[in-house]
Structure formats: C-alpha cells, structure tokens
Design an enzyme around this catalytic site. Structure first.
Site, PDB file in Angstrom:
ATOM      1  N   ASP A  78       9.756  23.901  -2.337  1.00  0.00           N
ATOM      2  CA  ASP A  78      11.129  23.439  -2.579  1.00  0.00           C
ATOM      3  C   ASP A  78      11.350  23.202  -4.073  1.00  0.00           C
ATOM      4  OD1 ASP A  78       9.362  21.230  -2.427  1.00  0.00           O
ATOM      5  OD2 ASP A  78      10.968  19.835  -1.939  1.00  0.00           O
ATOM      6  N   GLU A 143       8.670  18.044  -1.216  1.00  0.00           N
ATOM      7  CA  GLU A 143       8.036  17.263  -2.291  1.00  0.00           C
ATOM      8  C   GLU A 143       9.092  16.656  -3.186  1.00  0.00           C
ATOM      9  OE1 GLU A 143       5.953  16.111  -5.977  1.00  0.00           O
ATOM     10  OE2 GLU A 143       7.661  17.419  -5.743  1.00  0.00           O
ATOM     11  N   GLU A 144      10.146  17.426  -3.452  1.00  0.00           N
ATOM     12  CA  GLU A 144      11.193  16.960  -4.374  1.00  0.00           C
ATOM     13  C   GLU A 144      12.164  15.998  -3.687  1.00  0.00           C
ATOM     14  OE1 GLU A 144      10.846  17.415  -7.348  1.00  0.00           O
ATOM     15  OE2 GLU A 144      10.082  19.380  -7.867  1.00  0.00           O
TER      16      GLU A 144
HETATM   17 ZN    ZN Z   1       6.756  19.686  -8.639  1.00  0.00          ZN
END
Ligand code: ZN
Length: 385
Positions: A78, A143-144
């Site tokens: 992502d 993750e973001e």
């Molecule tokens: Zn990253």
C-alpha cells in the site's frame, strides 16, 4: 527471470497499480505469480472488514538443509494518498523517468524495495537451487493505515503455527543521502495521550463566575515541555514529548470555554517504559490540581536488534555493492518492524533514499534499484549458502 533491469521493470509494474492504503490493487497477485515460478509456496491471507479487506501475503521457499535458518523479507504494497494531483508533474500511478529518477507514488516507500526483494530471491534461487535455510516474504496492504489487519495479524498466525523466524529485513526507505548510508536496527516506541481538562464555561467579562481550562492547563504543559524524560542510551536518542493538537473555545470571542483537549505523543527509548511515562504525566497533572480525563494509546513498543549475524551480513553486502559502511540508527517513525520483532530475534530495516517519501513527486534514483536488488541478493548469499 533474471535479466538486467528486471527489478526496474517490476518496480514499474507495481507503480502502475493503484494501491492507496488499504487497497493492494493487484500488487500481491503479481508477486505471487513471480514467486510461485521460483518455487515459493504462497498463501494469501485476507483480514479486516468485508468492505475494506486487507490483503496480506506469506510466501515461503524451503531450502535443502533441514535445520537451516529462515530469512524473511517484509514490506507493504500500500501507499499513502497522492495529495493534490495537479501538483504532480506526472501522473503518480504512471511510472515516469526524468533526469535519471523514476517518479511515482510508492517509488521510495516502498515498491522499489519489494521489486528488489522479489528479483533478488529469483536470482538467488536460480543460482543456488539447493540453498541452505529458507526464504520467506511477508507483505501487507495495511502499513500506511491503521496497521491492525496487516503484519501484526500475520505475525500472530505465524506464532500460532510455531514458525520460527531467524532474520528479517524490512524494506523501509532508511537511506538518507545515498543508498546504503543508514540502516535501522531498531525503532523507538510510541505512546499517545488525549488529555481533557475541565473548567467552567462563562462570560469572558465575568471570569469570577467561570473557570478557564486553558489558563489552568498552560502551566502544566509548560512543565511537561521542560521535563527531561531520559537521556537515551547508546542505541536510542532521548525520549521526546510533543503536543500535536489543542482544541478549546466555542468560536465566540466573549466566551470562556468549558474544556480544553490536548493531544500529545511520546517517542520513547528503552530507558523509559509506557508505565513510567504515564505515571510521570499523571503526577504533573495532579500537582497542578487539574480536573481531567486522560486516555492512552500505546502505538508500539521500542525494539532493538544488536549487532549480530544479520547486521553483519547486510553491512558487508552494502559495502561490497556500494563501498559505503552503513551507520546503524533507531530514529524515525514506527514501522511494521515492531510487530515482527516479537517473533524474530534479528530485524533490520533497509531500503532506498527517503528524501521524497509521502511527498508530491516521490521518486527514486533509477541506478539505485539494481544496486538495492544486488544488496538483498548478496545478503541472502551470505546467510543461506
Ligand atoms: Zn513504508
């Protein structure tokens, strides 16, 4: 599969896929095709709500030695949102070359790293089909964002299955001026607080009938700003405390507000614990006689990988491929390394130059892509042959 520019081509293919967090946009399917052809068993693991599912990938290739070690590459497919499209010189989802740089959302953070890891694994397997140990790949599309249905869930699953990781390289963009100048062998912890201080609302011309919570909290904030929480240690900079938001007031100029809300955050070293920081903040607020509510969110514990076989192999590979001796650092924000560190004794982050991450016109030096791939492959050769 191994050809000159294979990593560049795969980077471009990943960049063309719209994968704004938590969407994966087909990145992982593409990687599965590549890794299956290289002898990896691939498992797609979908977690999270039905209307916003999070795609995760666990891929594993077992080597010939029964007792070999497991090295895992980890990362995220992502990317963060683009921001205003009209400010980009070219479409952020159309890979574009200008002056030796490759532009696109996710070039630095971190589709280049993922492409480099995949091609490094392909080349390594082609050269050493009977390699020792095992190679794993752990990818997430969360993750973001909130990072609750991504790496943390895959790590829980691997722990439940009794999978033992020995080494993990997270492909976050850690380099500062040149590829290979900095690797991260740990990260600070993060602890956030939301403080509500209560007063009594009233007319600004009749302060004796009101209680101004802004005035009440100000001296406490001044004291908190001045505190030395710890001095850090050899591995970590000192713990820092910062206010991110203050909200109070009705908007009218003649009203004393009834409450003030203050958001703050600690980035903490291993010299402090979440509990010790909470206790110290609480003590200051009580000493100032405030009427308050305080809620805490622990975003992540600090982790640290001491110098060992992984950092030695990675540093030697970086020096062989770039001539640089990387410095070890624990600065910067959090990463999924904090989750992996709970199931893996050695976690190191290493990836491209991070100057443009999350920015308009994010880019990576085209020449560095091949070098990054070679460093990852060289590290595999040092640990698994
Ligand atoms: Zn990253």
């Amino acid at each position: 599969m191994s050809s000159m520019f294979a990593a560049l081509r795969l980077t471009e293919e990943l960049l063309s896929r719209h994968s704004v967090t938590p969407v994966d946009g087909g990145c992982q399917d593409l990687i599965v095709q590549r890794l299956r052809a290289a002898g990896f068993e691939c498992e797609s693991l979908v977690f999270g709500p039905a209307d916003a599912p999070v795609a995760n990938l666990w891929a594993l290739r077992r080597g010939s030695a029964a007792n070999g070690e497991l090295l895992v590459f980890a990362g995220h497919t992502d990317v963060v949102p683009t921001g205003p499209l009209e400010q980009w010189r070219t479409d952020p989802f159309v890979p574009s070359h200008r002056d030796g740089m490759l532009y696109g959302r996710g070039t630095a953070d971190m589709k280049t790293s993922i492409a480099a890891m995949v091609v490094a694994a392909e080349e390594f397997v082609a050269r050493h089909p009977n390699h020792a140990g095992s190679i794993g790949l752990l990818l997430t599309s969360d993750e973001e964002g909130p990072a609750i249905d991504g790496t943390v869930k895959v790590c829980d699953l691997l722990r439940a299955r009794g999978v033992r990781l020995d080494h993990c390289i997270v492909g976050e963009p850690t380099s500062v001026d040149r590829l290979g100048d900095i690797i991260k062998n740990g990260r600070r912890g993060t602890l956030s607080g939301k403080l509500t201080v209560k007063g009594v609302q009233g007319h600004i011309a009749y302060p004796h009938l009101a209680k101004n919570p802004i005035h009440l909290v100000a001296p406490a904030l001044a004291e908190l700003v001045g505190i030395e929480w710890d001095r850090g240690n050899t591995h970590f900079p000192p713990t820092s405390w910062q206010v991110s938001n203050i909200h109070a007031g009705t908007g009218a100029g003649n009203v004393i507000p009834g409450r003030v809300v203050v958001d703050f955050n600690f980035r903490f070293s291993t010299e402090s614990t979440p509990q010790s920081l909470k206790d110290r903040v609480q003590a200051v607020l009580l000493r100032h006689g405030l009427d308050f509510d305080l809620t805490w969110t622990l975003g992540g514990e600090p982790f640290l990988t001491l110098v060992g076989s992984l950092s030695n192999a990675l540093c030697a590979a970086i020096e062989a491929q770039t001539g640089l001796k990387p410095a070890l650092s624990t600065t910067g924000g959090t990463s999924d390394g904090r989750f992996i560190a709970k199931i893996c004794p050695q976690v190191i982050e290493f990836g491209p130059v991070n100057a443009t991450i999350h920015k308009i016109d994010e880019c990576v030096d085209v020449a560095s892509i091949e070098v990054l791939k070679n460093i990852y492959r060289d590290t595999l050769e040092r640990l698994l042959t």
